[in-house]
Write a protein that holds these residues in place. Structure first.
Motif, PDB file in Angstrom:
ATOM      1  N   GLN A 168      32.142  38.724  43.021  1.00 10.84           N
ATOM      2  CA  GLN A 168      30.819  39.300  42.791  1.00 10.84           C
ATOM      3  C   GLN A 168      30.419  40.240  43.922  1.00 10.84           C
ATOM      4  O   GLN A 168      29.803  41.272  43.688  1.00 10.84           O
ATOM      5  CB  GLN A 168      29.760  38.202  42.618  1.00 10.84           C
ATOM      6  CG  GLN A 168      29.971  37.329  41.383  1.00 10.84           C
ATOM      7  CD  GLN A 168      29.976  38.120  40.093  1.00 10.84           C
ATOM      8  OE1 GLN A 168      29.354  39.167  39.993  1.00 10.84           O
ATOM      9  NE2 GLN A 168      30.713  37.654  39.101  1.00 10.84           N
ATOM     10  N   ASN A 190      32.108  43.427  43.365  1.00  8.04           N
ATOM     11  CA  ASN A 190      31.456  44.143  42.268  1.00  8.04           C
ATOM     12  C   ASN A 190      30.173  44.823  42.734  1.00  8.04           C
ATOM     13  O   ASN A 190      29.869  45.945  42.349  1.00  8.04           O
ATOM     14  CB  ASN A 190      31.168  43.172  41.123  1.00  8.04           C
ATOM     15  CG  ASN A 190      30.694  43.887  39.884  1.00  8.04           C
ATOM     16  OD1 ASN A 190      31.240  44.910  39.519  1.00  8.04           O
ATOM     17  ND2 ASN A 190      29.673  43.368  39.255  1.00  8.04           N
ATOM     18  N   SER A 216      32.020  48.268  39.530  1.00  2.93           N
ATOM     19  CA  SER A 216      32.992  47.667  38.626  1.00  2.93           C
ATOM     20  C   SER A 216      34.038  48.665  38.145  1.00  2.93           C
ATOM     21  O   SER A 216      34.872  48.333  37.322  1.00  2.93           O
ATOM     22  CB  SER A 216      32.261  47.053  37.422  1.00  2.93           C
ATOM     23  OG  SER A 216      31.475  48.046  36.798  1.00  2.93           O
ATOM     24  N   ASP A 217      33.998  49.898  38.653  1.00  6.12           N
ATOM     25  CA  ASP A 217      34.956  50.903  38.187  1.00  6.12           C
ATOM     26  C   ASP A 217      36.383  50.569  38.602  1.00  6.12           C
ATOM     27  O   ASP A 217      36.606  49.901  39.595  1.00  6.12           O
ATOM     28  CB  ASP A 217      34.602  52.280  38.758  1.00  6.12           C
ATOM     29  CG  ASP A 217      33.257  52.749  38.254  1.00  6.12           C
ATOM     30  OD1 ASP A 217      32.762  52.147  37.290  1.00  6.12           O
ATOM     31  OD2 ASP A 217      32.702  53.698  38.833  1.00  6.12           O
ATOM     32  N   VAL A 218      37.311  51.076  37.799  1.00  2.00           N
ATOM     33  CA  VAL A 218      38.720  50.890  38.107  1.00  2.00           C
ATOM     34  C   VAL A 218      39.125  51.891  39.189  1.00  2.00           C
ATOM     35  O   VAL A 218      38.807  53.067  39.093  1.00  2.00           O
ATOM     36  CB  VAL A 218      39.568  51.124  36.847  1.00  2.00           C
ATOM     37  CG1 VAL A 218      41.035  50.925  37.138  1.00  2.00           C
ATOM     38  CG2 VAL A 218      39.125  50.201  35.740  1.00  2.00           C
ATOM     39  N   ARG A 219      39.779  51.407  40.221  1.00  4.83           N
ATOM     40  CA  ARG A 219      40.163  52.287  41.324  1.00  4.83           C
ATOM     41  C   ARG A 219      41.670  52.355  41.477  1.00  4.83           C
ATOM     42  O   ARG A 219      42.368  51.370  41.255  1.00  4.83           O
ATOM     43  CB  ARG A 219      39.596  51.753  42.646  1.00  4.83           C
ATOM     44  CG  ARG A 219      38.128  51.516  42.644  1.00  4.83           C
ATOM     45  CD  ARG A 219      37.392  52.808  42.680  1.00  4.83           C
ATOM     46  NE  ARG A 219      35.971  52.585  42.900  1.00  4.83           N
ATOM     47  CZ  ARG A 219      35.073  53.544  42.792  1.00  4.83           C
ATOM     48  NH1 ARG A 219      35.442  54.766  42.466  1.00  4.83           N
ATOM     49  NH2 ARG A 219      33.804  53.285  42.984  1.00  4.83           N
ATOM     50  N   SER A 220      42.144  53.493  41.898  1.00  3.76           N
ATOM     51  CA  SER A 220      43.536  53.567  42.300  1.00  3.76           C
ATOM     52  C   SER A 220      43.680  54.737  43.262  1.00  3.76           C
ATOM     53  O   SER A 220      42.821  55.606  43.326  1.00  3.76           O
ATOM     54  CB  SER A 220      44.454  53.739  41.094  1.00  3.76           C
ATOM     55  OG  SER A 220      44.409  55.062  40.642  1.00  3.76           O
ATOM     56  N   VAL A 234      46.982  48.914  44.988  1.00  3.99           N
ATOM     57  CA  VAL A 234      46.060  49.998  44.640  1.00  3.99           C
ATOM     58  C   VAL A 234      46.795  51.349  44.648  1.00  3.99           C
ATOM     59  O   VAL A 234      46.404  52.287  43.971  1.00  3.99           O
ATOM     60  CB  VAL A 234      44.817  50.013  45.554  1.00  3.99           C
ATOM     61  CG1 VAL A 234      45.137  50.498  46.942  1.00  3.99           C
ATOM     62  CG2 VAL A 234      43.712  50.861  44.955  1.00  3.99           C
ATOM     63  N   TRP A 267      49.388  50.618  41.280  1.00  4.72           N
ATOM     64  CA  TRP A 267      48.702  50.381  40.021  1.00  4.72           C
ATOM     65  C   TRP A 267      47.224  50.691  40.152  1.00  4.72           C
ATOM     66  O   TRP A 267      46.850  51.705  40.704  1.00  4.72           O
ATOM     67  CB  TRP A 267      48.884  48.921  39.564  1.00  4.72           C
ATOM     68  CG  TRP A 267      50.294  48.500  39.429  1.00  4.72           C
ATOM     69  CD1 TRP A 267      51.274  49.155  38.733  1.00  4.72           C
ATOM     70  CD2 TRP A 267      50.912  47.345  40.007  1.00  4.72           C
ATOM     71  NE1 TRP A 267      52.445  48.465  38.841  1.00  4.72           N
ATOM     72  CE2 TRP A 267      52.262  47.351  39.603  1.00  4.72           C
ATOM     73  CE3 TRP A 267      50.451  46.306  40.796  1.00  4.72           C
ATOM     74  CZ2 TRP A 267      53.161  46.360  39.970  1.00  4.72           C
ATOM     75  CZ3 TRP A 267      51.334  45.316  41.163  1.00  4.72           C
ATOM     76  CH2 TRP A 267      52.672  45.348  40.753  1.00  4.72           C
ATOM     77  N   THR A 268      46.421  49.785  39.622  1.00  7.06           N
ATOM     78  CA  THR A 268      44.973  49.969  39.698  1.00  7.06           C
ATOM     79  C   THR A 268      44.348  48.634  40.107  1.00  7.06           C
ATOM     80  O   THR A 268      44.959  47.590  39.930  1.00  7.06           O
ATOM     81  CB  THR A 268      44.389  50.327  38.320  1.00  7.06           C
ATOM     82  OG1 THR A 268      44.778  49.311  37.394  1.00  7.06           O
ATOM     83  CG2 THR A 268      44.897  51.658  37.833  1.00  7.06           C
ATOM     84  N   TYR A 305      37.757  42.323  39.003  1.00 12.63           N
ATOM     85  CA  TYR A 305      38.098  41.130  38.214  1.00 12.63           C
ATOM     86  C   TYR A 305      39.592  40.979  37.958  1.00 12.63           C
ATOM     87  O   TYR A 305      40.007  40.217  37.106  1.00 12.63           O
ATOM     88  CB  TYR A 305      37.325  41.156  36.890  1.00 12.63           C
ATOM     89  CG  TYR A 305      35.852  41.196  37.147  1.00 12.63           C
ATOM     90  CD1 TYR A 305      35.170  40.028  37.426  1.00 12.63           C
ATOM     91  CD2 TYR A 305      35.161  42.400  37.184  1.00 12.63           C
ATOM     92  CE1 TYR A 305      33.830  40.044  37.720  1.00 12.63           C
ATOM     93  CE2 TYR A 305      33.809  42.429  37.473  1.00 12.63           C
ATOM     94  CZ  TYR A 305      33.151  41.249  37.741  1.00 12.63           C
ATOM     95  OH  TYR A 305      31.817  41.263  38.038  1.00 12.63           O
ATOM     96  N   ILE A 306      40.419  41.705  38.706  1.00 16.17           N
ATOM     97  CA  ILE A 306      41.856  41.653  38.443  1.00 16.17           C
ATOM     98  C   ILE A 306      42.550  40.636  39.357  1.00 16.17           C
ATOM     99  O   ILE A 306      43.764  40.513  39.362  1.00 16.17           O
ATOM    100  CB  ILE A 306      42.468  43.080  38.576  1.00 16.17           C
ATOM    101  CG1 ILE A 306      43.879  43.157  37.989  1.00 16.17           C
ATOM    102  CG2 ILE A 306      42.467  43.564  40.013  1.00 16.17           C
ATOM    103  CD1 ILE A 306      43.915  43.255  36.509  1.00 16.17           C
ATOM    104  N   PRO A 342      45.360  37.367  37.955  1.00 13.38           N
ATOM    105  CA  PRO A 342      46.807  37.495  37.752  1.00 13.38           C
ATOM    106  C   PRO A 342      47.610  37.355  39.043  1.00 13.38           C
ATOM    107  O   PRO A 342      48.710  36.790  39.025  1.00 13.38           O
ATOM    108  CB  PRO A 342      46.977  38.898  37.183  1.00 13.38           C
ATOM    109  CG  PRO A 342      45.677  39.247  36.603  1.00 13.38           C
ATOM    110  CD  PRO A 342      44.641  38.497  37.358  1.00 13.38           C
ATOM    111  N   TYR A 343      47.052  37.841  40.151  1.00  9.85           N
ATOM    112  CA  TYR A 343      47.777  37.710  41.417  1.00  9.85           C
ATOM    113  C   TYR A 343      47.826  36.258  41.860  1.00  9.85           C
ATOM    114  O   TYR A 343      48.837  35.779  42.352  1.00  9.85           O
ATOM    115  CB  TYR A 343      47.125  38.573  42.499  1.00  9.85           C
ATOM    116  CG  TYR A 343      47.294  40.050  42.237  1.00  9.85           C
ATOM    117  CD1 TYR A 343      48.448  40.706  42.627  1.00  9.85           C
ATOM    118  CD2 TYR A 343      46.328  40.766  41.555  1.00  9.85           C
ATOM    119  CE1 TYR A 343      48.629  42.053  42.362  1.00  9.85           C
ATOM    120  CE2 TYR A 343      46.491  42.110  41.285  1.00  9.85           C
ATOM    121  CZ  TYR A 343      47.640  42.751  41.690  1.00  9.85           C
ATOM    122  OH  TYR A 343      47.812  44.067  41.416  1.00  9.85           O
ATOM    123  N   ILE A 381      52.838  37.655  29.467  1.00 10.01           N
ATOM    124  CA  ILE A 381      52.292  36.596  30.307  1.00 10.01           C
ATOM    125  C   ILE A 381      52.642  35.222  29.735  1.00 10.01           C
ATOM    126  O   ILE A 381      52.985  34.299  30.461  1.00 10.01           O
ATOM    127  CB  ILE A 381      50.765  36.740  30.433  1.00 10.01           C
ATOM    128  CG1 ILE A 381      50.413  38.166  30.847  1.00 10.01           C
ATOM    129  CG2 ILE A 381      50.184  35.709  31.374  1.00 10.01           C
ATOM    130  CD1 ILE A 381      50.190  38.390  32.288  1.00 10.01           C
TER     131      ILE A 381
END
Lengths: 403, 300
Positions: free
Chosen positions: B118, B121, B126-130, B218, B221-222, B226-227, B230-231, B274
């Motif tokens: 949070q 965020n 909340s934008d996707v960054r790379s 980063v 990928w991106t 909230y990602i 998976p890690y 997955i």
């Protein structure tokens, strides 16, 4: 000190009382729960900005005339924290505690889905601008209206463009990579339908996981099968990942179409490698739509930019349009009874800067087409529908060794 | 599914592409998994906040590069700052749950992961960054095999830091102290090792590894707030497969997991990628249990 404080309190109380007395009888209150925090916060703020901009403009122009009385508009906001359960609670709260009789929609289909049963139960009309899932309009809701095009329409344009330009569309082969979520699966439904209509063959049909950040396996498959069209949908992260990895892996495909590339800012962030990409969008400032309140689409965009110091996103434009729809319905209903307003809403038939708006019996807007941008020389240029297009489609995309 | 498999078998160069891209992706997961293995082994904590630390590391690199720091410097910078973050987290939260049972520490780190999510965020949006490193890719076999340079660098870096970690744990005084604490904290304490400090440094080290993994993520990928999960899940799997205190095993498990995952994604379709990983984990656990059970019978 004490006296001063007391005076302050008194003054505050007086102003509050005064403002209530002055505004109360001549104000229509709309309720809205939008995502100001959580994962939709960026788009939630766009939504609120759009609502605010329209309300301010309508009030500036004197308000809404209902019968022989004129009303100003006012919005009661809550933050739904991007969670559907909270959204449903807030809808309940807006209606039950705050006594709001008309709701503006939240951001995203999931939130609309959570709130619609509540508004339906209380017979409160909701005009929403940011929930496009086709499933929302298959539930028989009577009080739900949406100004935007539904999701299944999003990328039909790409299939249509390719199909109508080909001598024999049935020879075309499509690769699809769609996120495994309701939004993208709706998009997929529309694309598959159109592909079937043209007799095109679907050679790749991958469902990407919602936490995707790597689609290299899918792209290798695309490289191997050499389809004519590649269609990707997975919100901003899907657009970003696809643009990058297609360049990284040098995937050659004559036409690439996706959703959310303008909000993912692929042209700004990735420059050359984003060229030729087709992007589905609800609205663009360059369209030739116009209305009395905001003028042309480009004038709306200029006003938005002046007010919020950033380019106008379509999420804001459609949100402003939702307020316009309400204002129009209030005026035509000539009454503030929610039932009468609902009936007026269902008869909506208006032209706005956002596009034509007319609802079918399920409440979705059937008059406005979705558009396709193409990234040309670093800019998003509208190429579809051809009637509104600013420029010609650049096709086919040259292979990577020629770019 | 069968036709996808055939497709791969008939086009070995493309199969190589799938495997290679998977292997390299696995390297980044391995980097995050070292840290988890370390924390698990030494502090006996299953660090659910691992993924969020990775993403935070990615954001730090993103912010640093946005401020004009070059990529090769952004990574160590992020790792260094994340060492501090880890160290600080230990003295604010983690030290309270070190000796508690597993459930408490899982709950605590899970709580931390929500807080960090949070916060990210709120701070980064909340934008996707790379980050586009502009390094491009590298081609072989007529363009059938394409590998982004950044992924190769990531893999090399993961291997190098794995080796460095191994050497550090083996030969450095502090590394030996860490191992001693892992083996028997009480005995280590009696022999004059400040175990609290060892714990803090271990957690800081984990932060640094996450920072490095995140910076690479980063760039390759991106990321978005909230990602993280998976890690965490993949690190957990790698550690479960490799066992604790086994740096070589982590590398091997990480790389092969990445490769297998990508092949599964190709053959079964992305939606089962997955699911395949989890099925594999269950199989490995069952197999290990079965082997262990056999050994037990021999002993008795």
């Amino acid at each position: 000190m004490k006296l001063k404080f007391g005076a302050l309190v008194l003054m505050a109380a007086l102003t509050a009382a005064g403002s209530v007395r002055a505004e109360d009888p001549a104000t229509i209150r709309l309720g809205a729960a939008v995502s100001l925090s959580g994962k939709y916060s960026t788009n939630g703020v766009f939504t609120r900005n759009g609502y605010d901009l329209a309300v301010a403009r309508i009030n500036e122009r004197g308000g809404v005339k209902v019968g022989d009385k004129t009303y100003k508009l006012e919005i009661v906001y809550y933050d739904d924290e991007s969670t559907p359960a909270r959204g449903a609670q807030l809808a309940e709260r807006l209606i039950q505690q705050d006594g709001v009789k008309y709701l503006l929609g939240p951001y995203s289909s999931g939130l609309v889905e959570a709130m619609a049963p509540v508004t339906e139960k209380y017979g409160v009309p909701m005009v929403e601008a940011n929930g496009a899932a086709i499933s929302l309009f298959r539930k028989g809701y009577k009080y739900l209206f949406a100004v935007l095009s539904t999701t299944d329409q999003y990328l039909k344009g790409a299939v249509d463009l390719a199909g109508s330009r080909s001598a024999d569309p049935s020879k075309l082969r499509i690769a699809m990579a769609f996120e495994n979520d309701p939004f993208s699966q709706d998009v997929r439904e529309g694309v598959t339908e159109d592909a079937k209509r043209f007799g095109m063959k679907i050679v790749v049909d991958d469902k990407l996981p919602p936490d995707l950040n790597d689609m290299s396996a899918t792209l290798t498959k695309v490289k191997l099968l050499k389809p004519d069209i590649l269609i990707v949908s997975g919100h901003e992260k899907g657009a970003e990942t696809a643009v990058r990895q297609i360049a990284d892996q040098r995937v050659n495909v004559p036409m690439l179409a996706m959703t959310h590339c303008d909000s993912a800012q692929i042209a700004e962030k990735h420059g050359k490698i984003a060229e030729y990409t087709l992007c589905a969008a609800q609205w663009a400032p360059s369209l030739s739509y116009s209305d009395e309140l905001f003028g042309k689409a480009s004038e709306y965009a200029a006003l938005y930019e002046k007010t919020y110091k950033e380019p106008a996103p379509y999420q804001a434009a459609e949100s402003s349009a939702a307020v316009q729809v309400f204002a129009d319905a209030f005026a035509r209903a000539g009454s503030l009874d929610p039932k009468a307003v609902r009936d007026a809403l269902s008869q909506t038939n208006m032209k706005t800067f956002y596009g034509p708006i007319r609802f079918d019996e399920t409440g979705k807007n059937v008059d406005k087409p979705t558009i396709l941008y193409q990234v040309q020389d670093g800019k998003y240029v509208v190429v579809y529908p051809e009637k509104w297009a600013e420029a010609k489609l650049r096709t086919p995309t040259p292979s990577w060794d020629k770019r | 599914m069968i036709d996808n498999l055939l497709l791969l078998l008939q086009n070995p160069s493309f199969a190589l592409d799938v495997v290679l891209n998977g292997l390299l992706a696995g390297a980044i997961f391995a980097l995050a998994a070292y840290g988890m293995s370390l924390v698990w082994g030494v502090l006996n904590i299953v660090n659910i906040v691992q993924g969020e630390l990775v993403v935070l590391g990615g954001y730090l690199a993103f912010v640093a590069m946005g401020a004009g720091v070059p990529a090769y410097f952004a990574l160590p910078l992020s790792a260094a700052v994340m060492f501090g973050v880890g160290y600080g987290l230990y003295y604010t939260v983690i030290f309270r749950v070190v000796d508690k049972d597993l459930f408490i520490s899982i709950l605590a780190t899970f709580g931390l992961s929500i807080v960090i999510q949070q916060l990210m965020n709120t701070v980064f949006g909340s934008d996707v960054r790379s980050i586009d490193t502009g390094l491009g890719s590298f081609y072989m076999l007529d363009g059938a095999v394409t590998v982004a340079w950044i992924k190769l660098i990531a893999c090399a870096l993961a291997l190098v830091s794995g080796a460095a970690l191994w050497l550090f744990l083996r030969h450095a005084r502090l590394g030996q102290a860490i191992r001693a604490t892992a083996q028997n904290p009480r005995a280590a304490h009696i022999l004059g090792i400040d175990t609290g400090r060892v714990y803090a440094i271990t957690y800081g080290l984990n932060g640094a590894l996450c920072g490095a993994a995140g910076s690479l993520a980063v760039m390759a990928w991106t990321i978005h707030p909230y990602i993280g999960l998976p890690y965490t899940v993949r690190s957990f799997m790698i550690v479960v497969v490799a066992g604790l205190g086994n740096v070589g095993g982590v590398v091997a498990a990480g790389l092969s997991l990445g490769a297998l995952e990508n092949v599964a994604g190709f053959v079964l379709g992305a939606e089962y990628q997955i699911a395949f990983v989890f099925a594999l984990m269950v199989l490995i656990l069952v197999w290990r249990n079965w082997r262990a059970a056999r050994r037990r019978t021999y002993l008795s």
